[in-house]
Design a protein around this motif. Sequence first.
Motif, mmCIF file in Angstrom:
data_model
loop_
_atom_site.group_PDB
_atom_site.id
_atom_site.type_symbol
_atom_site.label_atom_id
_atom_site.label_comp_id
_atom_site.label_asym_id
_atom_site.label_seq_id
_atom_site.Cartn_x
_atom_site.Cartn_y
_atom_site.Cartn_z
ATOM 1 N N TYR A 8 19.719 19.329 20.417
ATOM 2 C CA TYR A 8 20.090 20.649 19.909
ATOM 3 C C TYR A 8 20.434 20.578 18.430
ATOM 4 C CZ TYR A 8 20.147 22.000 24.782
ATOM 5 O OH TYR A 8 19.774 22.249 26.060
ATOM 6 N N ILE A 9 20.668 21.737 17.837
ATOM 7 C CA ILE A 9 21.059 21.826 16.433
ATOM 8 C C ILE A 9 22.506 22.297 16.384
ATOM 9 C CG2 ILE A 9 20.663 22.960 14.211
ATOM 10 C CD1 ILE A 9 17.684 23.265 15.096
ATOM 11 N N LEU A 129 13.004 22.176 8.031
ATOM 12 C CA LEU A 129 13.476 20.959 8.686
ATOM 13 C C LEU A 129 13.905 21.261 10.126
ATOM 14 C CD1 LEU A 129 14.961 17.950 7.317
ATOM 15 C CD2 LEU A 129 16.452 19.048 8.957
ATOM 16 N N MET A 130 14.597 22.362 10.319
ATOM 17 C CA MET A 130 15.017 22.760 11.666
ATOM 18 C C MET A 130 13.790 22.977 12.556
ATOM 19 S SD MET A 130 18.147 25.301 10.534
ATOM 20 C CE MET A 130 18.989 25.579 12.102
ATOM 21 N N ASP A 131 12.753 23.583 12.006
ATOM 22 C CA ASP A 131 11.515 23.813 12.763
ATOM 23 C C ASP A 131 10.826 22.504 13.141
ATOM 24 O OD1 ASP A 131 11.641 26.585 12.818
ATOM 25 O OD2 ASP A 131 10.438 26.829 10.997
ATOM 26 N N LYS A 133 12.255 19.641 13.762
ATOM 27 C CA LYS A 133 13.073 18.772 14.600
ATOM 28 C C LYS A 133 12.369 18.515 15.928
ATOM 29 C CE LYS A 133 16.291 20.021 17.471
ATOM 30 N NZ LYS A 133 15.876 19.212 18.626
ATOM 31 N N PRO A 134 12.139 17.249 16.247
ATOM 32 C CA PRO A 134 11.532 16.959 17.545
ATOM 33 C C PRO A 134 12.446 17.391 18.699
ATOM 34 C CG PRO A 134 11.341 15.068 16.081
ATOM 35 C CD PRO A 134 12.274 16.050 15.424
ATOM 36 N N GLU A 135 11.840 17.666 19.820
ATOM 37 C CA GLU A 135 12.554 18.141 21.010
ATOM 38 C C GLU A 135 13.699 17.216 21.422
ATOM 39 O OE1 GLU A 135 13.225 20.672 24.382
ATOM 40 O OE2 GLU A 135 12.093 20.997 22.535
ATOM 41 N N ASN A 136 13.502 15.913 21.266
ATOM 42 C CA ASN A 136 14.478 14.956 21.807
ATOM 43 C C ASN A 136 15.391 14.337 20.748
ATOM 44 O OD1 ASN A 136 12.475 13.446 20.612
ATOM 45 N ND2 ASN A 136 12.467 11.852 22.170
ATOM 46 N N ILE A 137 15.542 14.996 19.589
ATOM 47 C CA ILE A 137 16.485 14.532 18.561
ATOM 48 C C ILE A 137 17.533 15.614 18.323
ATOM 49 C CG2 ILE A 137 16.759 13.899 16.124
ATOM 50 C CD1 ILE A 137 14.032 12.549 16.236
ATOM 51 N N GLU A 138 18.792 15.204 18.265
ATOM 52 C CA GLU A 138 19.907 16.096 17.950
ATOM 53 C C GLU A 138 20.041 16.161 16.429
ATOM 54 O OE1 GLU A 138 23.294 18.171 19.989
ATOM 55 O OE2 GLU A 138 21.553 17.128 20.788
ATOM 56 N N LEU A 139 20.213 17.349 15.878
ATOM 57 C CA LEU A 139 20.414 17.551 14.444
ATOM 58 C C LEU A 139 21.799 18.135 14.230
ATOM 59 C CD1 LEU A 139 19.540 17.751 11.452
ATOM 60 C CD2 LEU A 139 18.490 19.973 12.028
ATOM 61 N N ILE A 140 22.572 17.476 13.370
ATOM 62 C CA ILE A 140 23.915 17.947 13.049
ATOM 63 C C ILE A 140 23.995 18.133 11.545
ATOM 64 C CG2 ILE A 140 26.378 17.375 13.080
ATOM 65 C CD1 ILE A 140 25.472 15.612 15.631
ATOM 66 N N MET A 141 24.441 19.308 11.115
ATOM 67 C CA MET A 141 24.586 19.604 9.690
ATOM 68 C C MET A 141 26.021 20.050 9.423
ATOM 69 S SD MET A 141 20.957 21.521 8.877
ATOM 70 C CE MET A 141 21.049 22.698 10.228
ATOM 71 N N THR A 142 26.554 19.622 8.268
ATOM 72 C CA THR A 142 27.910 20.024 7.922
ATOM 73 C C THR A 142 27.930 20.687 6.551
ATOM 74 O OG1 THR A 142 28.608 17.999 6.776
ATOM 75 C CG2 THR A 142 28.806 18.004 9.182
ATOM 76 N N GLY A 143 28.991 21.432 6.306
ATOM 77 C CA GLY A 143 29.228 22.038 4.999
ATOM 78 C C GLY A 143 29.603 23.505 5.096
ATOM 79 N N ARG A 144 30.159 23.992 4.023
ATOM 80 C CA ARG A 144 30.612 25.388 3.938
ATOM 81 C C ARG A 144 29.447 26.332 3.645
ATOM 82 N NH1 ARG A 144 34.947 22.469 1.326
ATOM 83 N NH2 ARG A 144 36.949 23.143 2.162
ATOM 84 N N ILE A 150 20.230 30.414 9.042
ATOM 85 C CA ILE A 150 20.424 29.057 9.557
ATOM 86 C C ILE A 150 21.361 29.087 10.760
ATOM 87 C CG2 ILE A 150 21.375 26.774 8.989
ATOM 88 C CD1 ILE A 150 20.201 27.204 6.135
ATOM 89 N N ILE A 151 22.411 29.899 10.683
ATOM 90 C CA ILE A 151 23.325 30.056 11.819
ATOM 91 C C ILE A 151 22.555 30.567 13.037
ATOM 92 C CG2 ILE A 151 25.227 31.480 12.727
ATOM 93 C CD1 ILE A 151 26.561 31.168 9.959
ATOM 94 N N GLU A 152 21.706 31.575 12.835
ATOM 95 C CA GLU A 152 20.937 32.157 13.941
ATOM 96 C C GLU A 152 20.040 31.125 14.612
ATOM 97 O OE1 GLU A 152 18.847 35.532 12.335
ATOM 98 O OE2 GLU A 152 20.728 36.550 11.820
ATOM 99 N N LYS A 153 19.489 30.192 13.835
ATOM 100 C CA LYS A 153 18.545 29.199 14.351
ATOM 101 C C LYS A 153 19.257 28.035 15.061
ATOM 102 C CE LYS A 153 14.177 27.527 12.618
ATOM 103 N NZ LYS A 153 13.433 28.603 13.173
ATOM 104 N N ALA A 154 20.531 27.824 14.745
ATOM 105 C CA ALA A 154 21.295 26.726 15.346
ATOM 106 C C ALA A 154 21.646 27.048 16.804
ATOM 107 C CB ALA A 154 22.569 26.488 14.544
#
Length: 179
Positions: A8-9, A129-131, A133-144, A150-154
């Motif tokens: 997931y993202i 980059l979000m698009d 992302k392979p199905e089996n990899i978790e993506l974590i992003m941080t920052g203000r 981007i929120i909608e896609k997460a």
Amino acid sequence: MGKLSKGYIQIYTGNGKGKTTAAVGLATRAAGNEYMVTMVQFLKGGATGELQSAKRLQPYFNIYRFEKPRGFFWTLNDEEKAELKEEIQEAYRFCLKQFEEKACDILIMDEVMGALSNKLLTEEQILELMDKKPENIELIMTGRNVPERIIEKANLVTEMKDLKHYFNEGVPARKGIEF
């Protein structure tokens, strides 16, 4: 790789303390379960405790930085900003390559939203980059200041909110606690 059947993202954002700490905590948990974690740190040049912790958790947890040490973004001249932008773009390409090569189970892009806020990356690049992302990899992003698209896609967005902070009482950042 490929320990996750579904990745997931996740985004950790907000003005409060704890965004990187949450990502590192997840990385520590994942490394303990022998997941391969790649963390790319944006806009961070100084020594931090997580760099030393990750060394102890290798080969499962690796942190990468592409920027040479500099002052804060707002203190840089135009030439330094241009150099920094190219370094950030190199880090971005490295993240894409992690996806292409399926080189990790979890990719953490620490303080990537700061790079976005400072116009060192574009919103379109993050969405691309979000698009990718392979199905089996978790993506974590941080920052203000995460843009709404981007929120909608997460899949998960956690906001760290200051209710009270000792920085306001003049307590400086402390080694082992804030860095």
